[in-house]
Design a protein around this motif. Structure first.
Motif, short mmCIF file in Angstrom:
data_model
loop_
_atom_site.label_atom_id
_atom_site.label_comp_id
_atom_site.label_asym_id
_atom_site.label_seq_id
_atom_site.Cartn_x
_atom_site.Cartn_y
_atom_site.Cartn_z
N ALA A 235 0.84 -1.20 0.00
CA ALA A 235 0.00 0.00 0.00
C ALA A 235 0.87 1.25 0.00
CB ALA A 235 -0.91 0.00 1.22
N ALA A 236 0.55 2.21 -0.83
CA ALA A 236 1.32 3.45 -0.95
C ALA A 236 0.38 4.63 -1.04
CB ALA A 236 2.22 3.41 -2.18
N ARG A 237 0.90 5.81 -0.71
CA ARG A 237 0.09 7.02 -0.82
C ARG A 237 -0.22 7.29 -2.30
NH1 ARG A 237 3.44 11.54 2.28
NH2 ARG A 237 5.00 10.67 0.84
N LEU A 238 -1.40 7.86 -2.52
CA LEU A 238 -1.82 8.15 -3.88
C LEU A 238 -0.80 9.05 -4.58
CD1 LEU A 238 -3.97 8.01 -6.11
CD2 LEU A 238 -5.11 9.96 -5.02
N ARG A 239 -0.29 10.04 -3.88
CA ARG A 239 0.68 10.97 -4.47
C ARG A 239 1.93 10.23 -4.94
NH1 ARG A 239 2.61 15.57 -0.52
NH2 ARG A 239 3.42 13.70 0.53
N ASP A 240 2.38 9.27 -4.15
CA ASP A 240 3.58 8.53 -4.52
C ASP A 240 3.34 7.65 -5.74
OD1 ASP A 240 4.98 9.65 -2.41
OD2 ASP A 240 4.49 8.02 -1.03
#
Length: 436
Positions: A235-240
């Motif tokens: 899972a990663a941040r949308l921005r990343d």
């Protein structure tokens, strides 16, 4: 980067990963019959209803009827595409680390169907500028949820249907759905719209679309058995994840040029809302004629999808994409140059067959590029790329049609299709051939 499903330990050894892959394949095989039937019925009923909304007949004619403006027609179709620009990428980023896609698919599918119901209610309870503005709003929301839904349901199909069966599944569900849609389109034009059933035949048609698509979604929810994938992305941040997009595109030159083909072909839809309005200038256009041409466009799915699906399964979907773009060019030329009713009928038939082949090929080829764990983002990137160009096309087309006429719009569409065909021939290999 992928992780084991528990997400709390180091990556699994190769032997463990192979066992997970084997269990995944076994689950897919054990549940294939039910999942195949679920995808078939959902696609058949869903596409039947959605085609009544997306066919280049009813919605453009309705927008023109209530507004009297080509620009509003273009704006409506553009707003629908605007809605689909950002939502696929967001959906892809949110789904790629989830082991189950079905819950998201049901929510997004339900919201898209409620937007269709909103279009119907606007026609019954509003009038004048309020009706126009509300219809435009629901077209925008329809685009938002359809863009996100496209990611969810394409990803779901990739999980439960093996590669060698995807073409024939789409072929038969599109063919049967196309047959039903064609009959309904003709009946809607002749018996609902022309007779102005319930004081607004278009609203009655939209409710019919809502009921059909909802029935398909309910059946899918009851039928599908979804496997847990052997690996998923962390899972990663949308921005990343948005920052990863250039690298994902650059990693495969064929995929990069495939995106260019998608954008060019989607831009060619600049002419789609104006096919039926062009016909209205050359021959009498009443409810029966509207239904007949809808029958031609949607009925082409019934005849063509079987051939497209089996050809794609046997020879790869690159050849389907080439043939469908070539057919799109030929049908557009026929519509521009021939004015008798029989020729117009077959031109609409050709447009329907060509666009059905393009949709099947573009949505299936995307599943064959790159690694499985990146599939949600690839679907999102492609859907957004198409959305950007599909947004500008109808909007520009409406203004150009008002200023210069439909022939200029059709000419621009032909130029874009020619560029897509040339790019496909030169720069895009068949990913299935490379994989083999």
């Amino acid at each position: 980067m992928t992780e084991p499903l528990d997400g709390d330990v180091a990556p699994a050894p190769e032997a463990d990963l192979q066992q997970r892959e084997a269990e995944y394949a076994a689950f897919v095989n054990d549940n294939l019959r039910g999942n195949y039937i679920g995808n078939f019925v959902h696609g058949m009923l869903g596409m039947t209803g959605f085609r009544l909304i997306n066919a280049p007949t009813f919605m453009p004619a309705y927008l023109h009827l209530i507004s009297g403006s080509n620009t509003i027609v273009g704006l409506g179709l553009a707003l629908q595409q605007v809605g689909g620009i950002v939502s696929p990428l967001v959906a892809g980023a949110k789904m790629e680390h989830r082991t189950k896609i079905m819950p998201s698919a049901i929510v997004l599918g339900s919201l898209g169907r409620l937007a269709i119901l909103g279009m119907a209610l606007a026609g019954w309870f509003l009038s004048g500028s309020a009706q126009v503005v509300t219809l435009l709003l629901f077209l925008f929301l329809f685009g938002v949820f359809m863009g996100a839904q496209r990611v969810a349901f394409t990803l779901l199909m990739s999980k439960v249907i093996p590669l060698h069966l995807r073409g024939r599944l789409q072929a038969w569900r599109n063919a049967v759905g196309g047959l039903i849609a064609a009959v309904l389109a003709y009946a809607s034009g002749k018996y609902l719209i022309e007779a102005n059933v319930l004081n607004n035949g278009y609203s009655t048609t939209f409710v019919l679309a809502f009921l059909l698509t909802s029935a398909g979604l309910w059946f899918l929810q009851a039928q599908i058995r979804e496997p847990t994938p052997p690996t998923i992305r962390t899972a990663a941040r949308l921005r990343d994840r948005m920052k990863d997009i250039p690298g994902l595109i650059a990693a495969d030159p064929a995929y990069r040029w495939f995106l260019v083909v998608q954008m060019l072909a989607t831009s060619a839809r600049i002419a789609t809302p104006f096919y039926i309005l062009h016909v209205g200038q050359t021959m009498h256009l009443d409810g029966s004629t509207l239904g007949l041409l809808s029958l031609a466009f949607l009925g082409a799915d019934t005849v063509s999808n079987i051939a497209w699906g089996y050809l794609g399964d046997r020879s790869g979907f690159r050849i389907v994409l080439l043939l469908s773009i070539g057919g799109w060019i030929a049908a557009t030329v026929a519509l521009m140059t021939l004015a008798n009713p029989v020729a117009v009928f077959f031109a609409f038939f050709g447009l329907g067959a060509a666009q059905a082949g393009y949709m099947m090929a573009s949505q299936t080829m995307i599943l064959e590029f790159g690694h499985r764990d990146d599939l949600p983002m690839r679907i999102g990137i492609s859907a957004t790329a198409e959305g950007v160009t599909a947004t500008l096309g109808p909007l520009i087309g409406g203004a150009v049609a008002d200023l210069m006429g439909y022939s200029v719009v059709f000419g621009a569409s032909l130029g874009l299709l020619g560029a897509a065909l040339l790019t496909m021939l030169i720069a895009v290999h068949d990913p299935r051939r490379k994989a083999s």
